[in-house]
Design an enzyme around this catalytic site. Structure first.
Site, PDB file in Angstrom:
ATOM      1  N   LYS A 277      12.368 -33.646  13.368  1.00  0.00           N
ATOM      2  CA  LYS A 277      11.544 -33.179  14.478  1.00  0.00           C
ATOM      3  C   LYS A 277      12.311 -33.344  15.791  1.00  0.00           C
ATOM      4  O   LYS A 277      13.045 -34.318  15.961  1.00  0.00           O
ATOM      5  CB  LYS A 277      10.257 -34.009  14.548  1.00  0.00           C
ATOM      6  CG  LYS A 277       9.244 -33.708  13.457  1.00  0.00           C
ATOM      7  CD  LYS A 277       7.989 -34.549  13.646  1.00  0.00           C
ATOM      8  CE  LYS A 277       7.005 -34.354  12.496  1.00  0.00           C
ATOM      9  NZ  LYS A 277       6.353 -33.032  12.526  1.00  0.00           N
ATOM     10  N   ARG A 351       1.819 -32.685   2.211  1.00  0.00           N
ATOM     11  CA  ARG A 351       1.310 -32.011   1.012  1.00  0.00           C
ATOM     12  C   ARG A 351       2.068 -32.451  -0.239  1.00  0.00           C
ATOM     13  O   ARG A 351       1.530 -32.408  -1.343  1.00  0.00           O
ATOM     14  CB  ARG A 351       1.362 -30.486   1.223  1.00  0.00           C
ATOM     15  CG  ARG A 351       2.727 -29.944   1.431  1.00  0.00           C
ATOM     16  CD  ARG A 351       2.718 -28.556   2.070  1.00  0.00           C
ATOM     17  NE  ARG A 351       2.470 -28.599   3.512  1.00  0.00           N
ATOM     18  CZ  ARG A 351       2.415 -27.523   4.298  1.00  0.00           C
ATOM     19  NH1 ARG A 351       2.539 -26.317   3.786  1.00  0.00           N
ATOM     20  NH2 ARG A 351       2.204 -27.646   5.589  1.00  0.00           N
TER      21      ARG A 351
HETATM   22  N1  BES Z   1       2.444 -34.794  10.363  1.00  0.00           N
HETATM   23  C1  BES Z   1       2.781 -33.436  10.613  1.00  0.00           C
HETATM   24  C2  BES Z   1       1.604 -32.650  11.178  1.00  0.00           C
HETATM   25  C3  BES Z   1       1.233 -32.925  12.615  1.00  0.00           C
HETATM   26  C4  BES Z   1       1.963 -32.358  13.650  1.00  0.00           C
HETATM   27  C5  BES Z   1       0.130 -33.682  12.907  1.00  0.00           C
HETATM   28  C6  BES Z   1       1.596 -32.581  14.955  1.00  0.00           C
HETATM   29  C7  BES Z   1      -0.246 -33.890  14.218  1.00  0.00           C
HETATM   30  C8  BES Z   1       0.486 -33.350  15.237  1.00  0.00           C
HETATM   31  C9  BES Z   1       3.198 -32.748   9.322  1.00  0.00           C
HETATM   32  O1  BES Z   1       3.854 -33.540   8.405  1.00  0.00           O
HETATM   33  C10 BES Z   1       4.116 -31.652   9.706  1.00  0.00           C
HETATM   34  O2  BES Z   1       5.187 -31.945  10.166  1.00  0.00           O
HETATM   35  N2  BES Z   1       3.696 -30.412   9.501  1.00  0.00           N
HETATM   36  C11 BES Z   1       4.460 -29.273   9.849  1.00  0.00           C
HETATM   37  C12 BES Z   1       4.365 -28.290   8.719  1.00  0.00           C
HETATM   38  C13 BES Z   1       5.345 -27.159   8.821  1.00  0.00           C
HETATM   39  C14 BES Z   1       6.746 -27.660   8.590  1.00  0.00           C
HETATM   40  C15 BES Z   1       4.985 -26.132   7.796  1.00  0.00           C
HETATM   41  C16 BES Z   1       3.871 -28.692  11.140  1.00  0.00           C
HETATM   42  O3  BES Z   1       2.654 -28.691  11.293  1.00  0.00           O
HETATM   43  O4  BES Z   1       4.654 -28.261  11.986  1.00  0.00           O
HETATM   44 MN    MN Z   2       5.947 -33.580   8.743  1.00  0.00          MN
END
Ligand code: BES
Ligand code: MN
Ligand code: ZN
Length: 495
Positions: A277, A351
């Protein structure tokens, strides 16, 4: 820590309390405020006439040393317009009262707010909602801070005056407040302390505290290998801290009654893995275990209420880190369910840990209903913001029951579709399914991914990415979805 709640029945001008809390509508005084007004020679009415206190919803005013009133402090709480005073306004007013109380140097207070008329809500509901709103507002994070000055009193006891018989409401408030506080404390704890092992240790405190009805089992990496949980293990593979699969069982129902099941995402820190990230997106990812904290908190609430049902709580807990031993985009994983998954993004890790936990829970416990909670997608935050959790279910009965429980507990959810039309977004040339579905409908495709691992079980998914914590430097974990889940279980045990 939670406030200690009790019921009172005293008159607002005579009650021996450090602080009396009464409501004021825009059009006039509540009965308790009128009592104080009369005893003090019309002080509150004059504040209204001079517009010093208009009764605007969410506003508060602290008055000191009113002649003729036993309490040395009175907190006036704005209730807004009488005609618009509903359950949401009541919760908001109680929360505002809590914020005012948090700032005062008092150890105890007495609130007459539960006496108010709230359309469609009985005294049990009013006591519970008031207790929980004030308790929520008075939450303090302490784990890594220096102790506060012991000379300054902090609100610890709250007396609630409801004006009619209340039994259940207070007991429920106690149990739900404990569950919420558990979830908030665990959620707030920094990720160097809140590791998967720590989450498992917290689950053990729940089991040890209720040894008569609760058992705990923690599956280790070797167990997961034996069970073929290739997705859960892949996410854990980049981390120096070992994964845990936590299984709590509560027996409060008939020996042969199928259990309800709660499953929660316990990523103790989400860097994104190889798909690291960027700055700005990683800072708050200690909260990525709030789904786990929420289901553990709801489990604790149910156990403390001694609900007459059987309940299991399953938490896969890992840290998602980039490392030479970590998993990569384009890896193909073999899940516990036997379904193969192509990893297209290592940041879609929630997931992956949930799919193994979900299929394991379905197979082992054959639950009569399964609900998972997860901070799963940024897309859900875009869709619904902080006011509603995303709810996904192919089971209309279960979805309706969860929506109603959310409405009743002020912990609302909103349903989004799980239509088959979205499924093609998850197609893969190299495995049964891909772990991401492209840019559009990200919350839906994430839920659809999970649905593949719960087939045959009544299942619902709560995406709490927007509701489980308040963002920003001074934000905290909220304890959601503990109130929703606890209310759902209360209703299921009464049915
Ligand atoms: N934990 C994150 C989701 C999240 C992001 C929660 C911001 C709260 C605030 C999750 O693991 C994630 O990174 N999801 C990605 C999925 C994508 C790679 C398909 C997302 O939401 O960007
Ligand atoms: Mn994630
Ligand atoms: Zn995550």
């Amino acid at each position: 820590m939670t406030l200690e709640f009790s019921l009172g029945s005293g008159a607002a001008d005579r009650e021996d309390t450090a602080c009396a809390v009464v409501g004021v509508y825009e059009e006039g005084l509540s009965p308790a405020a009128a009592v104080i007004d009369a005893a003090s020679g019309g002080v509150i009415a004059r504040l209204g006439a001079s517009r010093d206190f208009s009764g605007k919803i969410g506003s508060t005013l602290v008055l000191h040393g009113l002649a003729g009133v036993a309490a040395p402090r009175v907190v006036l709480v704005g209730l807004g317009a009488r005609g618009k005073f509903d359950a949401r306004a009541y919760e908001r007013a109680c929360g505002a009262a809590g914020k005012a109380l948090k700032r005062l140097p008092v150890g105890s207070a007495c609130a007459w707010l539960p006496e108010l008329d709230v359309p469609g809500c009985d005294a049990d509901w009013r006591v519970r909602a008031c207790a929980l709103a004030i308790d929520h507002a008075c939450f303090r994070y302490t784990a890594t801070l220096k102790p506060s000055d012991p000379e300054v009193p902090r609100l610890a006891k709250l007396v609630l005056v409801a004006g009619s018989e209340v039994a259940r409401g207070l007991e429920e408030a106690r149990a739900i407040a404990r569950g919420v506080a558990f979830a908030r404390e665990l959620g707030c704890l920094p990720p160097n302390l809140c590791t998967p092992s720590h989450v498992a240790a917290q689950a053990k405190t729940i089991a040890d505290g209720h040894a008569e009805s609760v058992t705990l089992e923690v599956l280790e990496r070797a167990d997961m290998e034996r069970l073929g949980m290739g997705a859960l293990l892949a996410v854990a593979s980049g981390s120096a801290t070992p994964p845990k699969l936590i299984v709590l069982e509560y027996r409060g129902g008939a020996a042969d009654a199928k259990p309800f099941a709660l499953v929660g995402k316990g990523v103790t820190f989400d860097t994104g893995g190889m798909n690291l990230k960027p700055t700005g997106s990683m800072e708050e990812m200690k909260y990525d275990m709030c789904g786990a904290a929420g289901v553990l908190g709801a489990f604790l609430s149910a156990v403390e209420m001694k609900l007459p049902l059987n309940l299991v709580c399953v938490v896969p807990s890992v840290e998602n880190m980039p490392d030479g031993g970590g998993y990569r985009p384009s890896d193909v994983l073999h899940t516990h369910a036997g379904i193969t998954v192509e990893v297209l993004n290592t940041d879609a890790e929630g997931r992956l840990i949930l799919c193994d936990a979900l299929s394991y829970t379905c197979k082992r416990f054959q639950p009569q209903a399964l609900v998972d909670a997860a901070t799963l997608t940024g897309a859900c935050v875009i869709a619904l913001g902080a006011h509603a959790s995303g709810l996904f279910s192919a089971d209309d009965g279960l979805a309706g029951a969860l929506l109603a429980a959310g409405e009743a507990s002020g912990d609302r959810a909103w349903r989004l579709p799980l239509w088959n039309e979205y499924r093609e977004q998850l197609e893969s040339a190299f495995a049964d399914i891909a772990n991401v579905g492209g840019k559009s409908a990200g919350a839906v495709t994430a839920a659809l991914f999970l649905s593949r691992f719960t087939e045959g079980t009544p299942w619902a998914h709560l995406d709490v990415a927007g509701t489980a914590w308040i963002p920003g430097r001074k934000g905290y974990a909220t304890g959601r979805p503990v109130p929703l889940l606890a209310e759902w279980l209360i209703r299921r045990s009464a049915a």
